[in-house]
Design a protein around this motif. Structure first.
Motif, PDB file in Angstrom:
ATOM      1  N   SER A 140      20.432 -38.122  76.771  1.00 47.81           N
ATOM      2  CA  SER A 140      20.928 -36.997  74.970  1.00 47.81           C
ATOM      3  C   SER A 140      20.132 -35.995  75.218  1.00 47.81           C
ATOM      4  O   SER A 140      21.231 -35.135  74.290  1.00 47.81           O
ATOM      5  CB  SER A 140      18.970 -37.049  74.512  1.00 47.81           C
ATOM      6  OG  SER A 140      18.890 -36.745  73.871  1.00 47.81           O
ATOM      7  N   LEU A 168      16.098 -39.074  64.484  1.00 56.59           N
ATOM      8  CA  LEU A 168      15.652 -41.326  64.277  1.00 56.59           C
ATOM      9  C   LEU A 168      14.122 -41.043  63.497  1.00 56.59           C
ATOM     10  O   LEU A 168      13.846 -41.589  62.353  1.00 56.59           O
ATOM     11  CB  LEU A 168      15.499 -42.111  65.046  1.00 56.59           C
ATOM     12  CG  LEU A 168      16.860 -42.719  65.396  1.00 56.59           C
ATOM     13  CD1 LEU A 168      16.678 -44.294  67.122  1.00 56.59           C
ATOM     14  CD2 LEU A 168      17.673 -42.991  65.112  1.00 56.59           C
ATOM     15  N   ASN A 183      24.823 -39.704  65.918  1.00 59.78           N
ATOM     16  CA  ASN A 183      24.151 -40.441  67.118  1.00 59.78           C
ATOM     17  C   ASN A 183      25.225 -42.006  66.932  1.00 59.78           C
ATOM     18  O   ASN A 183      25.966 -41.826  68.295  1.00 59.78           O
ATOM     19  CB  ASN A 183      22.364 -41.226  66.611  1.00 59.78           C
ATOM     20  CG  ASN A 183      21.667 -40.490  66.930  1.00 59.78           C
ATOM     21  OD1 ASN A 183      21.918 -39.783  67.594  1.00 59.78           O
ATOM     22  ND2 ASN A 183      20.447 -41.243  66.052  1.00 59.78           N
ATOM     23  N   ASP A 204      27.980 -49.388  65.617  1.00 56.92           N
ATOM     24  CA  ASP A 204      28.888 -48.211  65.995  1.00 56.92           C
ATOM     25  C   ASP A 204      29.198 -49.624  67.764  1.00 56.92           C
ATOM     26  O   ASP A 204      27.850 -50.421  67.910  1.00 56.92           O
ATOM     27  CB  ASP A 204      28.287 -47.170  67.517  1.00 56.92           C
ATOM     28  CG  ASP A 204      27.182 -47.379  68.190  1.00 56.92           C
ATOM     29  OD1 ASP A 204      27.072 -48.227  68.966  1.00 56.92           O
ATOM     30  OD2 ASP A 204      25.962 -46.753  67.278  1.00 56.92           O
ATOM     31  N   GLY A 222      20.820 -33.941  71.755  1.00 57.95           N
ATOM     32  CA  GLY A 222      19.894 -33.643  71.390  1.00 57.95           C
ATOM     33  C   GLY A 222      18.629 -33.459  71.591  1.00 57.95           C
ATOM     34  O   GLY A 222      18.615 -33.016  71.869  1.00 57.95           O
ATOM     35  N   THR A 223      18.357 -33.678  70.287  1.00 62.26           N
ATOM     36  CA  THR A 223      16.082 -33.219  70.210  1.00 62.26           C
ATOM     37  C   THR A 223      15.390 -34.568  70.512  1.00 62.26           C
ATOM     38  O   THR A 223      14.200 -33.671  70.149  1.00 62.26           O
ATOM     39  CB  THR A 223      16.072 -32.530  69.406  1.00 62.26           C
ATOM     40  OG1 THR A 223      16.603 -33.361  68.459  1.00 62.26           O
ATOM     41  CG2 THR A 223      17.150 -31.196  68.949  1.00 62.26           C
ATOM     42  N   GLY A 224      15.437 -35.815  70.288  1.00 60.97           N
ATOM     43  CA  GLY A 224      15.057 -36.744  70.607  1.00 60.97           C
ATOM     44  C   GLY A 224      13.827 -36.996  69.012  1.00 60.97           C
ATOM     45  O   GLY A 224      13.206 -37.541  68.791  1.00 60.97           O
ATOM     46  N   ARG A 269      12.992 -41.830  73.098  1.00 61.08           N
ATOM     47  CA  ARG A 269      14.566 -41.516  73.704  1.00 61.08           C
ATOM     48  C   ARG A 269      14.921 -42.371  75.307  1.00 61.08           C
ATOM     49  O   ARG A 269      13.769 -42.756  75.660  1.00 61.08           O
ATOM     50  CB  ARG A 269      15.471 -40.363  74.357  1.00 61.08           C
ATOM     51  CG  ARG A 269      15.018 -39.396  72.690  1.00 61.08           C
ATOM     52  CD  ARG A 269      15.382 -38.005  73.526  1.00 61.08           C
ATOM     53  NE  ARG A 269      14.985 -36.804  74.065  1.00 61.08           N
ATOM     54  CZ  ARG A 269      14.476 -36.603  74.136  1.00 61.08           C
ATOM     55  NH1 ARG A 269      15.602 -35.054  74.053  1.00 61.08           N
ATOM     56  NH2 ARG A 269      13.457 -36.166  74.907  1.00 61.08           N
ATOM     57  N   LYS A 287      27.962 -39.895  69.443  1.00 62.42           N
ATOM     58  CA  LYS A 287      27.309 -39.803  70.576  1.00 62.42           C
ATOM     59  C   LYS A 287      27.013 -40.717  71.462  1.00 62.42           C
ATOM     60  O   LYS A 287      27.401 -40.376  72.899  1.00 62.42           O
ATOM     61  CB  LYS A 287      25.992 -38.981  70.381  1.00 62.42           C
ATOM     62  CG  LYS A 287      26.043 -37.742  69.847  1.00 62.42           C
ATOM     63  CD  LYS A 287      24.621 -36.705  69.671  1.00 62.42           C
ATOM     64  CE  LYS A 287      22.824 -37.848  69.749  1.00 62.42           C
ATOM     65  NZ  LYS A 287      22.273 -36.313  69.423  1.00 62.42           N
ATOM     66  N   TYR A 288      26.522 -41.405  71.024  1.00 65.87           N
ATOM     67  CA  TYR A 288      26.086 -43.174  72.454  1.00 65.87           C
ATOM     68  C   TYR A 288      27.156 -43.877  72.097  1.00 65.87           C
ATOM     69  O   TYR A 288      27.278 -44.913  72.635  1.00 65.87           O
ATOM     70  CB  TYR A 288      25.080 -43.382  71.691  1.00 65.87           C
ATOM     71  CG  TYR A 288      23.266 -43.072  71.775  1.00 65.87           C
ATOM     72  CD1 TYR A 288      23.632 -41.823  73.140  1.00 65.87           C
ATOM     73  CD2 TYR A 288      22.844 -41.900  70.993  1.00 65.87           C
ATOM     74  CE1 TYR A 288      22.777 -40.793  73.297  1.00 65.87           C
ATOM     75  CE2 TYR A 288      22.176 -40.594  70.424  1.00 65.87           C
ATOM     76  CZ  TYR A 288      21.927 -40.458  72.158  1.00 65.87           C
ATOM     77  OH  TYR A 288      20.694 -39.568  72.111  1.00 65.87           O
TER      78      TYR A 288
HETATM   79  P1  ADP Z   1      18.327 -37.895  70.238  1.00 63.66           P
HETATM   80  O1  ADP Z   1      18.703 -36.671  69.679  1.00 63.66           O
HETATM   81  O2  ADP Z   1      17.995 -38.191  71.518  1.00 63.66           O
HETATM   82  O3  ADP Z   1      20.182 -38.578  70.435  1.00 63.66           O
HETATM   83  P2  ADP Z   1      17.511 -40.314  67.963  1.00 63.66           P
HETATM   84  O4  ADP Z   1      15.741 -39.361  67.749  1.00 63.66           O
HETATM   85  O5  ADP Z   1      18.474 -39.485  67.473  1.00 63.66           O
HETATM   86  O6  ADP Z   1      17.418 -38.490  69.026  1.00 63.66           O
HETATM   87  O7  ADP Z   1      17.435 -40.806  68.915  1.00 63.66           O
HETATM   88  C1  ADP Z   1      16.517 -41.402  69.944  1.00 63.66           C
HETATM   89  C2  ADP Z   1      17.055 -42.228  71.003  1.00 63.66           C
HETATM   90  O8  ADP Z   1      17.341 -43.440  70.352  1.00 63.66           O
HETATM   91  C3  ADP Z   1      18.438 -41.643  71.129  1.00 63.66           C
HETATM   92  O9  ADP Z   1      18.045 -40.668  72.581  1.00 63.66           O
HETATM   93  C4  ADP Z   1      19.254 -43.079  71.626  1.00 63.66           C
HETATM   94  O10 ADP Z   1      18.536 -43.418  73.702  1.00 63.66           O
HETATM   95  C5  ADP Z   1      18.806 -43.706  71.137  1.00 63.66           C
HETATM   96  N1  ADP Z   1      19.833 -44.025  70.076  1.00 63.66           N
HETATM   97  C6  ADP Z   1      19.834 -43.927  68.886  1.00 63.66           C
HETATM   98  N2  ADP Z   1      20.807 -43.725  68.277  1.00 63.66           N
HETATM   99  C7  ADP Z   1      21.365 -44.518  69.103  1.00 63.66           C
HETATM  100  C8  ADP Z   1      22.822 -45.319  69.567  1.00 63.66           C
HETATM  101  N3  ADP Z   1      23.467 -45.481  67.904  1.00 63.66           N
HETATM  102  N4  ADP Z   1      23.140 -46.030  69.901  1.00 63.66           N
HETATM  103  C9  ADP Z   1      22.398 -46.040  71.160  1.00 63.66           C
HETATM  104  N5  ADP Z   1      21.618 -45.631  71.322  1.00 63.66           N
HETATM  105  C10 ADP Z   1      21.039 -44.380  70.193  1.00 63.66           C
END
Ligand code: ADP
Length: 266
Positions: free
Chosen positions: A217, A227, A162, A192, A222-224, A211, A165-166
């Motif tokens: 995502s 986390l 994550n 980050d 991503g799968t959502g 999300r 990615k973000y």
């Molecule tokens: P995904 O597969 O969408 O990444 P996650 O459950 O890992 O699913 O994360 C849920 C959402 O939380 C992400 O879609 C994103 O919107 C947000 N997110 C998670 N980690 C970060 C990060 N480090 N920076 C910004 N947004 C994040």
């Protein structure tokens, strides 16, 4: 509230009062609502990649297959959407196992220092691809911890992926660890300099499928569920996970694991 009345009757046939049962059904209703929402989410999340795959295959059948470059591009999309769908189904199966059997851990003494180094190594290539620097800030003398290594590796993988990615190009991701001696815990955080999460979304960000930007995502594969899975795995250790973030500034996810006390989970 649901109220049910049952009249009492004596053996003699005489009526003898009423039993009133007052049940709080709000929780039941909430669970039912959540279940329906989850099923709707799963269906939607599976339909989206399937629709994409279908349209690309259709285009190929309609003649795109004759053009080498075009067909290559279409097949690549089909491949990555298929891979994402497999990840999605695997994540769903894992969560459904957690729901039905609880999270099963196999805890043992683990060298956290080495574990974090390996985790960062696993992501060095992805970091380079995305032009995001990946740094480790951990003290030499980190105590060993009492954890399920597979579970915590998965947590680290989800959080690191994550973070990278973000985070836009030329950003930075730092893995930080610290021994909280008095609490007999080790604190691990991943920070980050990425896009961040708006404060209104933070409260729900650990929920399944929640999300900030679904399209983004999905575009990142991503799968959502990352986390949500990470939280289940950390909580199964009797520990906590927290997220702090500022939109357009960056995000820090922190979790704690018990330090090793010679055989007990502490
Ligand atoms: P995904 O597969 O969408 O990444 P996650 O459950 O890992 O699913 O994360 C849920 C959402 O939380 C992400 O879609 C994103 O919107 C947000 N997110 C998670 N980690 C970060 C990060 N480090 N920076 C910004 N947004 C994040």
């Amino acid at each position: 509230l649901r109220v049910t009345f049952t009249p009492l009757q004596h053996d003699s046939g005489k009526r003898g009062g009423i039993i009133a049962v007052v049940a709080d059904v709000t929780e039941q209703q909430q669970m039912e609502h959540q279940r329906r929402e989850f099923v709707a989410n799963v269906s939607h999340e599976l339909r989206t990649p399937l629709t994409t795959i279908k349209s690309y295959v259709e285009a190929l059948l309609d003649g795109a297959v004759e053009e080498k470059e075009l067909s290559n591009r279409f097949l690549r999309v089909t491949m990555s959407e298929t891979e994402r769908m497999i990840r999605l189904v695997n994540d769903l199966l894992q969560l459904s196992r957690f729901d039905s059997q609880g999270v099963r851990l196999h805890c043992k003494e683990v060298d956290m220092n080495q574990m974090l180094r390996y985790a960062v190594d696993r992501f060095s290539m992805f970091g380079e691809q995305q032009e995001v620097a990946l740094d480790l800030e951990i003290p030499e003398a980190l105590p060993s911890v009492y954890i399920d290594p597979d579970a915590i590796n998965q947590v680290l993988d989800n959080l690191l992926s994550n973070a990278i990615k973000y985070t836009p190009q030329s950003g930075r991701v730092v893995v930080h660890a610290q021994h909280l001696r008095q609490q007999e815990r080790v604190q691990i955080s991943i920070t980050d300099t990425g896009i961040g999460i708006p404060s209104r979304d933070l409260k729900r960000i650990f929920e399944r499928f929640y999300r900030v930007d679904k399209a983004r995502s999905r575009g990142q594969g991503g799968t959502g569920l990352g986390l949500a899975i990470a939280r289940e795995l950390v909580q199964a250790h009797g520990a906590d996970i927290e997220i702090a973030s500022e939109w357009n500034v960056g995000t820090t996810v922190t979790f704690w694991v018990p330090s090793f006390r010679g055989g007990s989970a502490g």
